[in-house]
Design an enzyme around this catalytic site. Structure first.
Site: not given
Length: 316
Positions: A118, A286
């Site tokens: 991320d 994610h």
């Protein structure tokens, strides 16, 4: 190795999060981290709105083969939260990359591998671009290049990544809303994805919530994203104009249930920015290190195997 990855999940605080910590200072900003293991050096960088604790399910097994250095990005975890500047340069990925480089050099590592998720993966991208001699191999999780994601934003992506556009709004509104209830912010952002809050160990979720409540966190988070929408794009466009590409072997993994793989051709976009790219989707959303630790561990051990061989050769 899969058995080890599963075993370390409980109790969380008895393994990775009980390792010794370290703090360094760069240009007046404290950078906090944790180090453990032995072997070739491997830098771990986390994402938003988390801390280096995201690695608790994969780091113990990695430490059997690598010296793992996990740091909190500036503005997150127990690292410093410097005041913002008008150009957002203080929270540029270039500055964050220098923090990470300083942490590795503090431990005597001039060349190393990078595993990043991320926001940390965006820092890793800049680190490898600005300091190619330092980064030997790089594994990035659930991102496409920042510039490409902004330029190719679709309705589906904007809905899934609403925080990208909320956090960059002028102060003080985003900061005030986050700071009014930082625990709700953490739980809303993380719990609103594919798997909800189920993947997060209670001890680790509590750590994310503790750090989100530290004074200045809301301002730092917003500045991180404002930098990505301004000065970081300037740096990316300068790379493209100069024809600069990542030279290191790059592997990218993304969650098959996440927005990045659905909204973008991840491999094609990275092949525009790097000379040696491979990758695939994993069966998760994610938060790859916490949703698919076994799969990630297998990928990381295979991809970073050349680091082990080089380290063993250098010490033979």
């Amino acid at each position: 190795m899969i058995v080890e990855a599963q075993r370390t999940i409980v109790p969380v605080t008895a393994s990775f999060l009980s390792l010794p910590t370290f703090d360094i200072e760069r240009n007046g900003v404290r950078i906090h981290g944790r180090i453990g293991g032995s072997g070739a050096p491997l830098l771990l960088l986390h994402g938003h709105p988390q801390t280096h604790a995201i690695w608790h399910r994969v780091a113990p097994a990695l430490m059997e083969r690598f010296t793992v250095v996990a740091v909190d990005l500036r503005g997150y975890g127990d690292s410093g939260r410097p005041a913002a500047d008008a150009e957002h340069a203080v929270y540029s990925k270039r500055e964050m990359a220098l923090d990470a480089l300083a942490a590795m050099r503090h431990h005597g590592f001039e060349r190393f591998g990078v595993l990043a998720h991320d926001r940390g993966a965006r820092v890793a991208h800049r680190l490898a671009m600005d300091h190619p001699a330092a980064v030997e191999r790089m594994l990035l999780l659930d991102i496409a290049p920042t510039l490409a994601m902004y330029e190719q934003t679709s309705e589906a992506f904007a809905k899934a990544y609403w925080h990208w556009f909320f956090l960059i709004q002028p102060p003080p509104l985003p900061e005030a809303l986050i700071a009014s209830d930082p625990v709700r912010y953490v739980r809303s952002v993380m719990g609103g994805r594919h798997a909800g809050l189920a993947p997060f160990a209670p001890e680790v979720l509590a750590e994310y919530e503790r750090c989100a409540a530290i004074a200045g966190t809301a301002e730092s988070i917003c500045e991180d994203y404002r930098a990505s929408a301004t000065i970081d794009l300037v740096h990316d466009r300068e790379d493209i104009a100069a024809g600069r590409q990542l030279a290191q072997p790059l592997r990218v993994l993304w969650g098959e249930h996440g927005a990045v793989g659905k909204a973008f051709d991840v491999l094609a976009l990275w092949r525009d920015r790097a000379a040696d790219v491979s990758g695939r989707a994993l069966p998760c959303g994610h938060y790859v290190p916490e949703e698919a630790p076994d799969e990630l561990l297998a990928e990381a051990q295979a991809f970073f195997l050349p680091l082990q061989h080089a380290h063993a050769g250098a010490n033979s």
